[in-house]
Scaffold this active site. Structure first.
Site, PDB file in Angstrom:
ATOM      1  N   PRO A   8       0.786  -1.233   0.000  1.00 35.51           N
ATOM      2  CA  PRO A   8       0.000   0.000   0.000  1.00 35.51           C
ATOM      3  C   PRO A   8       0.823   1.291   0.000  1.00 35.51           C
ATOM      4  O   PRO A   8       1.851   1.379   0.664  1.00 35.51           O
ATOM      5  CB  PRO A   8      -0.837  -0.104   1.280  1.00 35.51           C
ATOM      6  CG  PRO A   8      -0.250  -1.207   2.080  1.00 35.51           C
ATOM      7  CD  PRO A   8       0.454  -2.113   1.130  1.00 35.51           C
ATOM      8  N   ASN A   9       0.311   2.249  -0.743  1.00 33.06           N
ATOM      9  CA  ASN A   9       0.826   3.623  -0.841  1.00 33.06           C
ATOM     10  C   ASN A   9       2.083   3.764  -1.698  1.00 33.06           C
ATOM     11  O   ASN A   9       2.529   4.881  -1.952  1.00 33.06           O
ATOM     12  CB  ASN A   9       1.094   4.214   0.565  1.00 33.06           C
ATOM     13  CG  ASN A   9      -0.181   4.339   1.368  1.00 33.06           C
ATOM     14  OD1 ASN A   9      -1.110   5.036   0.961  1.00 33.06           O
ATOM     15  ND2 ASN A   9      -0.270   3.637   2.483  1.00 33.06           N
ATOM     16  N   ARG A  16       4.604  11.125  -2.190  1.00 33.08           N
ATOM     17  CA  ARG A  16       4.429  10.673  -0.812  1.00 33.08           C
ATOM     18  C   ARG A  16       5.692  10.958   0.018  1.00 33.08           C
ATOM     19  O   ARG A  16       6.746  10.385  -0.259  1.00 33.08           O
ATOM     20  CB  ARG A  16       4.160   9.166  -0.821  1.00 33.08           C
ATOM     21  CG  ARG A  16       4.129   8.538   0.530  1.00 33.08           C
ATOM     22  CD  ARG A  16       4.198   7.023   0.463  1.00 33.08           C
ATOM     23  NE  ARG A  16       4.021   6.481   1.785  1.00 33.08           N
ATOM     24  CZ  ARG A  16       4.277   5.236   2.132  1.00 33.08           C
ATOM     25  NH1 ARG A  16       4.703   4.388   1.216  1.00 33.08           N
ATOM     26  NH2 ARG A  16       4.097   4.833   3.357  1.00 33.08           N
ATOM     27  N   TYR A  21      10.953   9.048   1.323  1.00 38.29           N
ATOM     28  CA  TYR A  21      10.986   8.039   0.248  1.00 38.29           C
ATOM     29  C   TYR A  21      11.619   8.522  -1.055  1.00 38.29           C
ATOM     30  O   TYR A  21      11.746   7.747  -1.994  1.00 38.29           O
ATOM     31  CB  TYR A  21       9.560   7.533  -0.017  1.00 38.29           C
ATOM     32  CG  TYR A  21       8.955   6.860   1.190  1.00 38.29           C
ATOM     33  CD1 TYR A  21       9.459   5.649   1.656  1.00 38.29           C
ATOM     34  CD2 TYR A  21       7.901   7.438   1.893  1.00 38.29           C
ATOM     35  CE1 TYR A  21       8.936   5.032   2.781  1.00 38.29           C
ATOM     36  CE2 TYR A  21       7.355   6.833   3.019  1.00 38.29           C
ATOM     37  CZ  TYR A  21       7.880   5.635   3.453  1.00 38.29           C
ATOM     38  OH  TYR A  21       7.365   5.023   4.567  1.00 38.29           O
ATOM     39  N   ASN A  72       8.182  -5.497  -1.278  1.00 38.65           N
ATOM     40  CA  ASN A  72       8.091  -4.401  -0.311  1.00 38.65           C
ATOM     41  C   ASN A  72       6.657  -4.435   0.235  1.00 38.65           C
ATOM     42  O   ASN A  72       5.734  -3.947  -0.413  1.00 38.65           O
ATOM     43  CB  ASN A  72       8.385  -3.046  -0.960  1.00 38.65           C
ATOM     44  CG  ASN A  72       8.436  -1.938   0.096  1.00 38.65           C
ATOM     45  OD1 ASN A  72       7.933  -2.110   1.212  1.00 38.65           O
ATOM     46  ND2 ASN A  72       9.044  -0.818  -0.247  1.00 38.65           N
ATOM     47  N   ALA A  75       3.188  -1.015   4.675  1.00 40.72           N
ATOM     48  CA  ALA A  75       2.638  -1.091   6.036  1.00 40.72           C
ATOM     49  C   ALA A  75       2.220  -2.515   6.421  1.00 40.72           C
ATOM     50  O   ALA A  75       2.193  -2.848   7.617  1.00 40.72           O
ATOM     51  CB  ALA A  75       1.463  -0.132   6.176  1.00 40.72           C
ATOM     52  N   HIS A  78       4.151  -4.656   9.076  1.00 39.47           N
ATOM     53  CA  HIS A  78       4.120  -4.504  10.524  1.00 39.47           C
ATOM     54  C   HIS A  78       2.945  -5.214  11.198  1.00 39.47           C
ATOM     55  O   HIS A  78       2.920  -5.301  12.419  1.00 39.47           O
ATOM     56  CB  HIS A  78       4.111  -3.008  10.872  1.00 39.47           C
ATOM     57  CG  HIS A  78       5.166  -2.238  10.121  1.00 39.47           C
ATOM     58  ND1 HIS A  78       6.508  -2.524  10.224  1.00 39.47           N
ATOM     59  CD2 HIS A  78       5.079  -1.227   9.197  1.00 39.47           C
ATOM     60  CE1 HIS A  78       7.199  -1.715   9.425  1.00 39.47           C
ATOM     61  NE2 HIS A  78       6.348  -0.924   8.785  1.00 39.47           N
ATOM     62  N   GLU A  96      12.619  -9.478   1.353  1.00 41.04           N
ATOM     63  CA  GLU A  96      11.858  -8.325   1.852  1.00 41.04           C
ATOM     64  C   GLU A  96      12.697  -7.072   1.635  1.00 41.04           C
ATOM     65  O   GLU A  96      13.881  -7.068   1.998  1.00 41.04           O
ATOM     66  CB  GLU A  96      11.572  -8.532   3.347  1.00 41.04           C
ATOM     67  CG  GLU A  96      10.881  -7.353   4.017  1.00 41.04           C
ATOM     68  CD  GLU A  96      10.773  -7.524   5.538  1.00 41.04           C
ATOM     69  OE1 GLU A  96      11.108  -8.613   6.065  1.00 41.04           O
ATOM     70  OE2 GLU A  96      10.367  -6.544   6.184  1.00 41.04           O
ATOM     71  N   HIS A  98      12.858  -2.616   1.814  1.00 42.70           N
ATOM     72  CA  HIS A  98      12.284  -1.332   2.223  1.00 42.70           C
ATOM     73  C   HIS A  98      13.157  -0.220   1.673  1.00 42.70           C
ATOM     74  O   HIS A  98      14.392  -0.345   1.649  1.00 42.70           O
ATOM     75  CB  HIS A  98      12.211  -1.227   3.748  1.00 42.70           C
ATOM     76  CG  HIS A  98      11.351  -2.285   4.348  1.00 42.70           C
ATOM     77  ND1 HIS A  98       9.975  -2.218   4.324  1.00 42.70           N
ATOM     78  CD2 HIS A  98      11.666  -3.457   4.934  1.00 42.70           C
ATOM     79  CE1 HIS A  98       9.490  -3.313   4.894  1.00 42.70           C
ATOM     80  NE2 HIS A  98      10.484  -4.080   5.266  1.00 42.70           N
ATOM     81  N   SER A 100      13.132   2.989   2.965  1.00 42.49           N
ATOM     82  CA  SER A 100      13.678   3.606   4.173  1.00 42.49           C
ATOM     83  C   SER A 100      14.233   2.507   5.079  1.00 42.49           C
ATOM     84  O   SER A 100      14.138   1.318   4.750  1.00 42.49           O
ATOM     85  CB  SER A 100      12.570   4.382   4.896  1.00 42.49           C
ATOM     86  OG  SER A 100      11.597   3.480   5.408  1.00 42.49           O
ATOM     87  N   ARG A 105      13.133   4.334  12.416  1.00 43.75           N
ATOM     88  CA  ARG A 105      11.943   5.200  12.398  1.00 43.75           C
ATOM     89  C   ARG A 105      11.047   4.921  13.612  1.00 43.75           C
ATOM     90  O   ARG A 105      11.534   4.499  14.641  1.00 43.75           O
ATOM     91  CB  ARG A 105      11.221   5.011  11.046  1.00 43.75           C
ATOM     92  CG  ARG A 105      12.117   5.394   9.862  1.00 43.75           C
ATOM     93  CD  ARG A 105      11.414   5.194   8.536  1.00 43.75           C
ATOM     94  NE  ARG A 105      10.229   6.041   8.435  1.00 43.75           N
ATOM     95  CZ  ARG A 105       9.246   5.841   7.549  1.00 43.75           C
ATOM     96  NH1 ARG A 105       9.331   4.826   6.698  1.00 43.75           N
ATOM     97  NH2 ARG A 105       8.212   6.649   7.519  1.00 43.75           N
TER      98      ARG A 105
HETATM   99  C1  DQA Z   1       8.356   0.986   3.697  1.00 44.54           C
HETATM  100  C2  DQA Z   1       8.466   1.172   5.216  1.00 44.54           C
HETATM  101  C3  DQA Z   1       7.143   0.891   5.885  1.00 44.54           C
HETATM  102  O1  DQA Z   1       7.245   1.112   7.287  1.00 44.54           O
HETATM  103  C4  DQA Z   1       6.069   1.821   5.347  1.00 44.54           C
HETATM  104  O2  DQA Z   1       4.807   1.468   5.901  1.00 44.54           O
HETATM  105  C5  DQA Z   1       6.001   1.865   3.866  1.00 44.54           C
HETATM  106  C6  DQA Z   1       7.248   1.840   3.099  1.00 44.54           C
HETATM  107  C7  DQA Z   1       9.671   1.363   2.969  1.00 44.54           C
HETATM  108  O3  DQA Z   1       9.815   0.956   1.819  1.00 44.54           O
HETATM  109  O4  DQA Z   1      10.512   2.065   3.531  1.00 44.54           O
HETATM  110  O5  DQA Z   1       4.939   2.016   3.279  1.00 44.54           O
HETATM  111  O6  DQA Z   1       8.102  -0.396   3.442  1.00 44.54           O
END
Ligand code: DQA
Length: 143
Positions: A8-9, A16, A21, A72, A75, A78, A96, A98, A100, A105
């Protein structure tokens, strides 16, 4: 073939939270992954969804066809036990990634419920996290 699956997102990359990011868009990310695939001699299929059920379905598809995955989970990382249980059925490497570094964080990002069933995790290198994951998968396949 390698799947690069995004939660998501992530389609909103570029607009964003660019301080977290970066300024590059999802289209830039998709092109970077496909270009990396071309250099490594492997077809890369890039997808994104905001929907947990769709993501679980893609992980099942990868398991059914022994397709390696760069994931990736955004969210979902978590809290999604559904995604974790799907990944536990994997039949090929799953890395996996990410953009960031979640460990640096907010507290809720320090837990990954999927890390324990992934082959490994690459986090904190911006979009380069995906390139590193693709390289790792291709190198592992040739060993
Ligand atoms: C993320 C880190 C996650 O905590 C966050 O919810 C994201 C992006 C990253 O790529 O840094 O949506 O997966």
């Amino acid at each position: 073939m390698i799947y690069v699956l995004n939660g998501p997102n992530l389609r909103r990359l570029g607009t964003r939270e660019p301080d977290v990011y970066g300024a590059e868009t999802f289209a830039d990310l998709a092109e970077l992954c496909r270009e990396t695939g071309r250099e490594l001699g492997v077809e890369v299929v890039v997808r994104q969804t905001d929907d947990e059920a769709t993501m679980v379905g893609w992980i099942h598809e990868a398991a059914d066809h022994k397709i390696p995955v760069v994931l990736n989970p955004a969210a979902f990382t978590h809290y999604s036990y559904a995604l974790r249980d799907a990944i536990a059925q994997r039949t090929a490497p799953l890395v996996e990634v990410h953009i960031s570094n979640p460990a640096a964080r907010e507290e809720f990002r320090h837990t990954s419920v999927v890390a324990g069933v992934a082959t490994g995790t690459i986090a904190g290198f911006g979009l380069r996290s995906y390139v590193l994951a693709l390289q790792a998968i291709v190198e592992m396949a040739s060993e």
